[in-house]
Motif scaffolding. Structure first.
Motif, PDB file in Angstrom:
ATOM      1  N   TYR A 219     -59.590   7.542 -96.014  1.00  0.00           N
ATOM      2  CA  TYR A 219     -60.375   8.270 -94.993  1.00  0.00           C
ATOM      3  C   TYR A 219     -59.480   8.593 -93.803  1.00  0.00           C
ATOM      4  O   TYR A 219     -58.818   7.715 -93.258  1.00  0.00           O
ATOM      5  CB  TYR A 219     -61.560   7.399 -94.556  1.00  0.00           C
ATOM      6  N   TRP A 220     -59.457   9.870 -93.451  1.00  0.00           N
ATOM      7  CA  TRP A 220     -58.757  10.347 -92.278  1.00  0.00           C
ATOM      8  C   TRP A 220     -59.814  10.670 -91.231  1.00  0.00           C
ATOM      9  O   TRP A 220     -60.695  11.514 -91.476  1.00  0.00           O
ATOM     10  CB  TRP A 220     -57.951  11.609 -92.587  1.00  0.00           C
ATOM     11  N   GLU A 221     -59.750  10.004 -90.090  1.00  0.00           N
ATOM     12  CA  GLU A 221     -60.756  10.250 -89.044  1.00  0.00           C
ATOM     13  C   GLU A 221     -60.598  11.661 -88.486  1.00  0.00           C
ATOM     14  O   GLU A 221     -59.505  12.223 -88.547  1.00  0.00           O
ATOM     15  CB  GLU A 221     -60.580   9.219 -87.922  1.00  0.00           C
ATOM     16  N   PRO A 222     -61.698  12.229 -87.944  1.00  0.00           N
ATOM     17  CA  PRO A 222     -61.577  13.576 -87.373  1.00  0.00           C
ATOM     18  C   PRO A 222     -60.674  13.551 -86.144  1.00  0.00           C
ATOM     19  O   PRO A 222     -60.626  12.548 -85.433  1.00  0.00           O
ATOM     20  CB  PRO A 222     -63.020  13.935 -86.996  1.00  0.00           C
ATOM     21  N   GLU A 223     -59.947  14.611 -85.956  1.00  0.00           N
ATOM     22  CA  GLU A 223     -59.121  14.741 -84.752  1.00  0.00           C
ATOM     23  C   GLU A 223     -59.493  16.046 -84.107  1.00  0.00           C
ATOM     24  O   GLU A 223     -60.090  16.914 -84.745  1.00  0.00           O
ATOM     25  CB  GLU A 223     -57.644  14.767 -85.129  1.00  0.00           C
ATOM     26  N   GLU A 224     -59.096  16.180 -82.852  1.00  0.00           N
ATOM     27  CA  GLU A 224     -59.458  17.416 -82.151  1.00  0.00           C
ATOM     28  C   GLU A 224     -59.085  18.650 -82.982  1.00  0.00           C
ATOM     29  O   GLU A 224     -57.919  18.810 -83.357  1.00  0.00           O
ATOM     30  CB  GLU A 224     -58.728  17.467 -80.828  1.00  0.00           C
ATOM     31  N   GLY A 225     -60.080  19.427 -83.302  1.00  0.00           N
ATOM     32  CA  GLY A 225     -59.808  20.660 -84.037  1.00  0.00           C
ATOM     33  C   GLY A 225     -59.715  20.474 -85.538  1.00  0.00           C
ATOM     34  O   GLY A 225     -59.624  21.447 -86.275  1.00  0.00           O
TER      35      GLY A 225
END
Ligand code: SF4
Length: 272
Positions: A219-225
């Motif tokens: 799982y890759w957490e959301p990042e800005e954009g």
């Protein structure tokens, strides 16, 4: 007496409170489930018994998904009943307990009796029952190699891969987005082990839905954009020990279990 074909006719007789006591979230969903043979009218405690009888006489019972699951389970049980559990147990990574196969699934034991019945303290449904029986029948005992591959690359996965992506990976990603710490705490409670991979995800965990069928959840957490990402990888050896359909069912069962746990344990009792 005319056959009842329209769910609105059932809906008209319901309390329309969407209270969920029948096991589905709304009265309209309940009406549709009754017509599809997935629910009995009597599951709504607010329906007058006379109305249950009157409507029930007009519903023509069709073959439901549940019927198909039951038929598949009966056939698998018949095949399991032909197997010799004592020689099978080491191959499956299972224990023999009083003549039953005890198979560990996410830290909980599920026992298969010699006639193919399943016994467990946990809630039993086809998402666990069907894969466990297939595991007993198909497992060659191949040890996982630590070589992680996408589900779609497994033999026989082509017809299930879209379903796996839309019904397993995507819903789990949405749950992780909304309840990141809770989801990963729950994974740890179910025996997940962190895995370090080069260029890896923010969270990489190995879980063991079956002793010789590990899943790797990245799982890759959301990042800005950028939106979050999640994938579920399988050990390349998985195809030696189970079929693609069962992996799909297992993953789906795990997501459903997490949904239920989140509904019970999240602070606001909401999924999203
Ligand atoms: S229990 Fe009855 S009133 Fe409540 S949601 Fe189900 S159908 Fe509607």
């Amino acid at each position: 007496m005319s056959e009842l074909k329209n769910p609105l006719e059932i809906y008209a007789a319901l309390a329309k409170s969407n209270c969920g006591q029948c096991g589905v979230p709304s009265c309209m969903a309940f009406a549709a489930s009754v017509l599809q043979g997935q629910k009995q009218l009597a599951a709504c405690p607010y329906l007058d018994p006379a109305v249950v009888t009157q409507l029930g006489q007009r519903i023509v019972r069709r073959r439901s998904l549940e019927d198909d699951h039951q038929q598949a389970i009966q056939e698998l049980r018949r095949q399991v009943a032909l197997l010799d559990f004592s020689s099978l147990a080491p191959r499956l990574g299972a224990r023999l307990v009083e003549g039953n196969l005890a198979i560990n699934c996410l830290g909980k034991d599920f026992c298969i009796t010699p006639s193919g019945e399943m016994i467990s303290d946990c809630h039993l449904n086809h998402w666990i029952y069907v894969p466990l029986l297939y595991y007993v029948i198909l497992c060659k005992g191949t040890e996982p190699q630590g070589e992680w591959v996408p589900y779609a690359t497994l033999p026989g996965a082509a017809e299930w891969s879209q379903y796996f992506s839309h019904r397993c990976e995507e819903p789990l990603r949405h749950l992780a987005d909304a309840h990141c710490s809770l989801i990963f705490e729950m994974f740890h409670l179910f025996g997940a082990q962190p895995v370090v991979l080069s260029g890896g995800a923010d969270h990489s965990l190995q879980i063991l839905p079956l002793p010789k069928v590990p899943f790797l959840i990245n799982y890759w957490e959301p990042e800005e954009g950028f939106a979050s990402k999640l994938n579920i990888l399988l050990d390349r050896s998985a195809a030696e020990n189970i079929n693609a359909q069962s992996i799909n069912l297992l993953a789906r069962g795990i997501i459903e279990m997490f949904r239920q746990l989140i509904l019970r344990h999240s602070r606001d009792g909401k999924l999203f």
